[in-house]
Design a protein around this motif. Structure first.
Motif, mmCIF file in Angstrom:
data_model
loop_
_atom_site.group_PDB
_atom_site.id
_atom_site.type_symbol
_atom_site.label_atom_id
_atom_site.label_comp_id
_atom_site.label_asym_id
_atom_site.label_seq_id
_atom_site.Cartn_x
_atom_site.Cartn_y
_atom_site.Cartn_z
ATOM 1 N N VAL A 44 -9.436 -3.015 -1.938
ATOM 2 C CA VAL A 44 -9.289 -2.309 -0.656
ATOM 3 C C VAL A 44 -10.593 -2.392 0.142
ATOM 4 O O VAL A 44 -10.602 -2.790 1.304
ATOM 5 N N LEU A 103 -4.189 1.679 7.633
ATOM 6 C CA LEU A 103 -3.564 0.359 7.776
ATOM 7 C C LEU A 103 -2.411 0.401 8.783
ATOM 8 O O LEU A 103 -2.157 -0.580 9.486
ATOM 9 N N GLN A 132 -3.424 -9.584 -18.964
ATOM 10 C CA GLN A 132 -3.391 -9.136 -17.555
ATOM 11 C C GLN A 132 -4.768 -9.109 -16.889
ATOM 12 O O GLN A 132 -4.900 -9.437 -15.715
ATOM 13 N N VAL A 183 -2.642 -10.176 0.828
ATOM 14 C CA VAL A 183 -3.740 -11.154 0.869
ATOM 15 C C VAL A 183 -3.173 -12.568 1.093
ATOM 16 O O VAL A 183 -3.638 -13.305 1.969
ATOM 17 N N ALA A 216 0.819 -1.214 0.000
ATOM 18 C CA ALA A 216 0.000 0.000 0.000
ATOM 19 C C ALA A 216 0.855 1.267 0.000
ATOM 20 O O ALA A 216 0.522 2.250 -0.674
ATOM 21 N N ALA A 256 0.592 4.046 -2.707
ATOM 22 C CA ALA A 256 0.223 5.434 -2.399
ATOM 23 C C ALA A 256 1.207 6.402 -3.056
ATOM 24 O O ALA A 256 0.827 7.478 -3.541
#
Ligand code: HEM
Length: 626
Positions: free
Chosen positions: A428, A499, A271, A140, A104, A108
């Protein structure tokens, strides 16, 4: 020393039980307690334990009572903590570390660059794919592996087969994730890193293969047969493995593409299918499986219908295959195949809606806690993402043509912004929110901390939702106004902050640095003779075991107890903490005095009628609360 015979019922709290009768632990171990919650077990009732571990309450109570009377009748299971007892911890910690660095946080940073440049091409393809990979495998993947190694054996009342192999799979996965995440973006400027990235990716395949083998071997060893939710988990594991092979081939192909055109062609053709395997095949099916296993026993939601769940599983798997094939064939054989992808996506959405309705996810919960809001918000985001998927043609060929006919998305016939927003809502909003909620429940429970006594985590909840909503909305609006880029650009900071706050909290729980606040909400729990009196013990329970304390209670200021009728009515329901608050007494002092008076006959024989004023000595204990 074996304690006096206890009255054990469904309401008995496990820590109370094990504190008073530690010799009963092997009975609970046989049903999967094994190290869970530390020495005193998780802060949950016997009834909750029975539901969570899928054992009949009457049966469990029977066994506990037999073990009380005839300890030798119940075969003991070693309760010494083993490697498998806390195996989720290194996985959860690695997942938190990855999300806050390569996942993340890196995402970001890329988003800030996109936002300030006002163009999605501001971040390189391999930079973005390195982020996507770190999130799917590191965030995950590691959470799923840790939770599965910890919980799935317990769901089947057995132990994990090959815990050392599980640790080896963590080492391989972590090495693969770190090396691949760093090597992929750098390989563009330094080609010798290409084989390094591919070998790291192969290591991940081996790690996932070991994970799959251990879970299947554990199920087999348990010999309990497969429940419907197990088939969801099994499907998810198969998708997890398949996507890791597909991702390695895709990585090798994209890193060795001879031109920009070839690279763009590879991504456009292959993809999208990879993302559907990862997000719908692996993450969605795993979460749907686990939700079916835990929502009813943990939150008192509706028990899933078996037949519906089984049909939905077949339909969901077929829909994911349809999505994957539709996306690939659309590029290979012609645009008409987009219809297969779209119909499959619609079928998947309908199946999910039927399941969510069946489980009554948004209905009244009998056992709410702080994590339920995360789990429910996750399902709201899942429904939002599926609704956006269903509306994709309306957006592409209706809204865009009407409101932004000159935009790149309208002229190209594909909105990267809208598609990316759908993906963010599910990765998310749904997947990450679910991880946050599930880990927020698992970590305290497995560390013997009452989840009700922990912070409600409103700040990370609000930040994560606000960040996700801002990103989904403003990323879509970039098709209409360049101004939206800036706002979408900063949304990642909100999500990473959320998070980070949550991650620090869960890490602290696992390390034993975070403790539950003393139960000030007066939730009652039964009192067992021999244990110290606590704020949430019911006054009547304490008096039943220690009638000698009546006078002390009255002297301390619990004057209504002097009246036999009030004593019968009030003492049965009111906890010590509630009574102290009502009478404006300092509960800490009261408890100290009561505990030191246990077993001592009252010093002064006072007739109840004259006990109106506390004595001078006891007056200090009756200080009003500040
Ligand atoms: C938490 C904050 C996150 C931020 C700030 C973030 C940011 C980004 C950005 C900027 C992109 C490229 C945008 C685009 O081309 O559309 C992207 C793509 C991606 N993200 Fe994230 N992301 C986050 C979380 C996640 C999570 C939790 C997952 C997975 C569970 C995830 C998986 C992906 C994937 C797979 C892609 C690549 C999509 C593709 O082009 O094929 N992201 N993310």
């Amino acid at each position: 020393m074996v304690a006096a015979r206890l009255h054990i019922d469904g309401k008995t709290m496990i820590p109370d039980l094990l504190r008073t009768a530690p010799h009963l632990r092997p009975v609970l171990d046989r049903y999967g307690l094994q190290g869970c919650g530390g020495l005193l077990g998780p802060v949950e009732s016997v009834e909750f334990f029975a539901r969570a571990h899928d054992v009949k309450l009457d049966h469990l109570l029977g066994e506990l009572n037999v073990a009380q009377d005839l300890p030798a009748a119940v075969p003991a299971v070693a309760s010494k903590p083993s490697l498998a007892d806390t195996i989720y911890r290194p996985f959860f910690k690695s997942g938190i570390a990855i999300v806050l660095t390569l996942g993340a946080a890196w995402g970001a940073y890329l988003l800030l660059r996109i936002g300030f440049k006002g163009d999605f091409r501001a971040a390189g393809l391999h930079e973005i794919n390195a982020h996507g990979h770190a999130q799917i495998f590191g965030w995950v993947g590691l959470f799923v592996m840790g939770a599965a190694y910890q919980a799935f054996p317990r769901f089947k009342h057995t132990s994990l087969v090959g815990p050392r192999w599980a640790i080896a799979s963590l080492a391989m996965m972590l090495t693969g994730i770190i090396v691949r995440s760093l090597a992929e973006p750098l390989a563009g400027t330094w080609p010798p890193l290409i084989p390094v990235a591919v070998v790291a990716s192969l290591l991940e395949i081996v790690a996932i293969g070991i994970f799959a083998a251990l879970i299947i071997a554990t199920w087999k060893a348990a010999g309990k047969g497969m429940a419907v939710y197990d088939y969801y988990v099994l499907s998810a594991i198969v998708w997890f493995f398949l996507q890791s092979v597909y991702e390695t081939v895709h990585l090798a192909a994209t890193l060795t593409a001879s031109s920009r055109e070839q690279l763009v062609g590879l991504v456009a053709t292959w993809q999208g299918a990879l993302r559907d395997m990862q997000i719908h095949g692996f993450a969605l099916l795993m979460i749907l499986g686990v939700s079916q296993r835990v929502f009813a026993p943990f939150y008192g939601l509706r028990e899933p219908k078996r037949r519906l769940a089984m049909i939905a599983l077949v339909v969901l798997n077929a829909a994911i295959v349809g999505e994957v094939l539709g996306l690939i064939l659309m590029r290979q054989l012609g645009h008409a195949w987009a219809g297969l992808w779209y119909v499959s996506a619609l079928v998947l959405a309908v199946a999910v809606v039927l399941l969510v309705r069946d489980w009554n996810v948004f209905g009244k919960s009998e056992l709410p806690d702080r994590n339920l809001k995360f789990l429910r918000a996750a399902y709201v985001w899942l429904l939002i993402s599926l609704a956006m998927l269903a509306l994709l043609p309306a957006y592409q060929f209706g809204a865009l043509r009407l409101l932004a006919p000159q935009s790149e998305a309208a002229t190209m016939g594909f909105s990267h912004a809208y598609y990316g927003a759908i993906r963010h809502a599910i990765t998310v909003g749904f997947v990450s929110m679910m991880i946050v909620g599930m880990a927020g429940k698992m970590a305290p429970t497995l560390n013997g901390i009452d989840v009700h006594g922990l912070r409600p985590l409103w700040l990370p909840f609000l930040l994560l939702n606000a960040g996700c909503a801002t990103r989904v909305l403003f990323q879509t609006l970039t098709d209409f106004t360049p101004f939206a880029y800036r706002i979408a650009g900063i949304s990642g900071l909100l999500e990473v902050t959320a998070l980070a706050i949550w991650g620090a909290h869960i890490w602290g729980v696992m390390d034993g640095r975070v403790r539950a606040r003393p139960d000030t909400q007066g939730r009652a729990r039964p009192y067992y003779r021999g244990e110290p009196i606590a704020p949430n013990h019911v006054v009547g329970d304490v008096l039943e075991h220690h009638p000698e304390l009546l006078q002390t209670f009255v002297l301390l200021g619990f004057r209504p107890l002097a009246n036999p009728i009030l004593r019968r009515v009030l003492a049965e329901t009111v906890t010590i903490d509630q009574a102290c608050r009502y009478l404006r007494l300092n509960s800490g002092e009261i408890l100290k005095t009561l505990n030191s008076a246990i077993g001592h006959p009252a010093a002064t024989r006072l007739t109840l009628g004259v006990v109106d004023q506390p004595t001078r000595e006891n007056a200090s204990a009756c200080m009003p609360r500040k």
